[in-house]
Design a protein around this motif. Structure first.
Motif, mmCIF file in Angstrom:
data_model
loop_
_atom_site.group_PDB
_atom_site.id
_atom_site.type_symbol
_atom_site.label_atom_id
_atom_site.label_comp_id
_atom_site.label_asym_id
_atom_site.label_seq_id
_atom_site.Cartn_x
_atom_site.Cartn_y
_atom_site.Cartn_z
ATOM 1 N N ILE A 108 0.865 -1.185 0.000
ATOM 2 C CA ILE A 108 0.000 0.000 0.000
ATOM 3 C C ILE A 108 0.898 1.229 0.000
ATOM 4 C CG2 ILE A 108 -1.878 1.215 1.164
ATOM 5 C CD1 ILE A 108 -2.393 -1.442 2.712
ATOM 6 N N PRO A 109 1.296 1.703 -1.184
ATOM 7 C CA PRO A 109 2.140 2.899 -1.217
ATOM 8 C C PRO A 109 1.323 4.140 -0.817
ATOM 9 C CG PRO A 109 1.700 2.083 -3.441
ATOM 10 C CD PRO A 109 1.044 1.150 -2.499
ATOM 11 N N VAL A 110 1.467 4.550 0.421
ATOM 12 C CA VAL A 110 0.626 5.594 1.005
ATOM 13 C C VAL A 110 0.773 6.919 0.264
ATOM 14 C CG1 VAL A 110 0.110 6.898 3.111
ATOM 15 C CG2 VAL A 110 0.656 4.464 3.258
ATOM 16 N N GLY A 111 1.997 7.348 0.016
ATOM 17 C CA GLY A 111 2.211 8.616 -0.687
ATOM 18 C C GLY A 111 1.578 8.608 -2.065
ATOM 19 N N PHE A 112 1.766 7.519 -2.790
ATOM 20 C CA PHE A 112 1.177 7.377 -4.120
ATOM 21 C C PHE A 112 -0.353 7.420 -4.028
ATOM 22 C CE2 PHE A 112 -0.716 4.655 -7.384
ATOM 23 C CZ PHE A 112 -0.256 5.271 -8.539
ATOM 24 N N SER A 113 -0.901 6.693 -3.057
ATOM 25 C CA SER A 113 -2.361 6.631 -2.890
ATOM 26 C C SER A 113 -2.935 8.012 -2.598
ATOM 27 C CB SER A 113 -2.724 5.670 -1.761
ATOM 28 O OG SER A 113 -2.266 4.366 -2.042
ATOM 29 N N ILE A 114 -2.298 8.736 -1.709
ATOM 30 C CA ILE A 114 -2.765 10.087 -1.384
ATOM 31 C C ILE A 114 -2.613 11.001 -2.598
ATOM 32 C CG2 ILE A 114 -2.272 12.141 0.019
ATOM 33 C CD1 ILE A 114 -1.508 10.142 2.304
ATOM 34 N N GLY A 115 -1.481 10.915 -3.281
ATOM 35 C CA GLY A 115 -1.242 11.751 -4.455
ATOM 36 C C GLY A 115 -2.256 11.522 -5.557
ATOM 37 N N VAL A 116 -2.538 10.262 -5.873
ATOM 38 C CA VAL A 116 -3.520 9.936 -6.915
ATOM 39 C C VAL A 116 -4.904 10.438 -6.519
ATOM 40 C CG1 VAL A 116 -4.768 8.001 -7.987
ATOM 41 C CG2 VAL A 116 -2.286 7.978 -7.910
ATOM 42 N N THR A 117 -5.261 10.217 -5.273
ATOM 43 C CA THR A 117 -6.577 10.644 -4.805
ATOM 44 C C THR A 117 -6.704 12.165 -4.879
ATOM 45 O OG1 THR A 117 -6.697 8.716 -3.354
ATOM 46 C CG2 THR A 117 -8.210 10.540 -2.888
ATOM 47 N N LEU A 118 -5.710 12.884 -4.410
ATOM 48 C CA LEU A 118 -5.755 14.350 -4.462
ATOM 49 C C LEU A 118 -5.790 14.867 -5.899
ATOM 50 C CD1 LEU A 118 -3.336 15.341 -1.551
ATOM 51 C CD2 LEU A 118 -5.844 15.479 -1.599
ATOM 52 N N PHE A 119 -5.032 14.216 -6.782
ATOM 53 C CA PHE A 119 -5.021 14.605 -8.194
ATOM 54 C C PHE A 119 -6.423 14.484 -8.795
ATOM 55 C CE2 PHE A 119 -4.563 13.322 -12.686
ATOM 56 C CZ PHE A 119 -4.024 14.501 -13.191
ATOM 57 N N PHE A 120 -7.093 13.373 -8.526
ATOM 58 C CA PHE A 120 -8.425 13.182 -9.086
ATOM 59 C C PHE A 120 -9.476 14.046 -8.401
ATOM 60 C CE2 PHE A 120 -6.515 9.652 -11.273
ATOM 61 C CZ PHE A 120 -7.174 9.692 -12.503
ATOM 62 N N VAL A 121 -9.301 14.336 -7.130
ATOM 63 C CA VAL A 121 -10.212 15.274 -6.458
ATOM 64 C C VAL A 121 -10.069 16.651 -7.116
ATOM 65 C CG1 VAL A 121 -10.621 16.524 -4.294
ATOM 66 C CG2 VAL A 121 -10.375 14.022 -4.280
#
Length: 182
Positions: free
Chosen positions: A144-157
């Motif tokens: 679970i790459p946390v930084g990647f997950s947060i980054g992708v989510t913020l990008f799509f938001v």
């Protein structure tokens, strides 16, 4: 692990692809539906497409995904000790809820009780993309790459925000009327 594990995995991937196709395309049909409410013949065709896409492709593919995935977990219970699998399953539950929401919206559009705009459906259409990117990442990396997950989510938001914030484009009729005023 069952001797059927890999054939079921192949079936699972095909089911996921079919389900995701519906999750990506049905909101696009909702955009056409919402933006063309005044064109009754067009809307009637779109209603048929929405129904068939959900009932004949999307829902069966979702259930095929769930059951084949369940079989794979049952056949390889070691997967359940992996944190990434728990995160993946949480995201799959969100995809199932999203899929159910599409059916509810479809039924509201069918009886003309949905007041959502085409802009809303364009933004709503980004949700399965976020979830698919995260699910595939977790499965491939087995983490679970946390930084990647947060980054992708913020990008799509951000993308969703920009879609909702965008000013509507002028129709050809409005452009002609504005030219005539000048």
């Amino acid at each position: 692990m069952s001797e059927y594990y890999y054939p079921v995995m192949a079936f699972h991937v095909i089911a996921v692809l079919s389900w995701m196709s519906m999750l990506f395309y049905l909101p696009r049909l909702f955009v056409y539906h919402a933006e063309n409410k005044d064109k009754k013949e067009f809307v009637e065709v779109v209603k048929v497409q929405e129904f068939k896409l959900y009932k004949y492709i999307g829902a069966p593919a979702m259930w095929a995904t769930v059951f084949s995935g369940g079989f794979m977990i049952y056949s390889n219970m070691e997967l359940m000790i992996q944190p990434w699998m728990h995160a993946k399953l949480l995201l799959v539950v969100l995809l199932i809820l999203y899929s159910i929401s599409l059916d509810r919206i479809r039924r509201k559009l069918d009886c003309e009780k949905c007041q959502k705009s085409g802009k809303f459906f364009r933004a709503y259409n980004e949700i399965p993309t976020i979830l698919a990117i995260l699910i595939v990442t977790y499965v491939i990396t087995k983490s679970i790459p946390v930084g990647f997950s947060i980054g992708v989510t913020l990008f799509f938001v951000f993308i969703m925000f920009m879609i909702l914030k965008a000013k509507p484009k002028k129709s050809n009729e409005e452009k002609i009327i504005n030219k005539e005023k000048i």
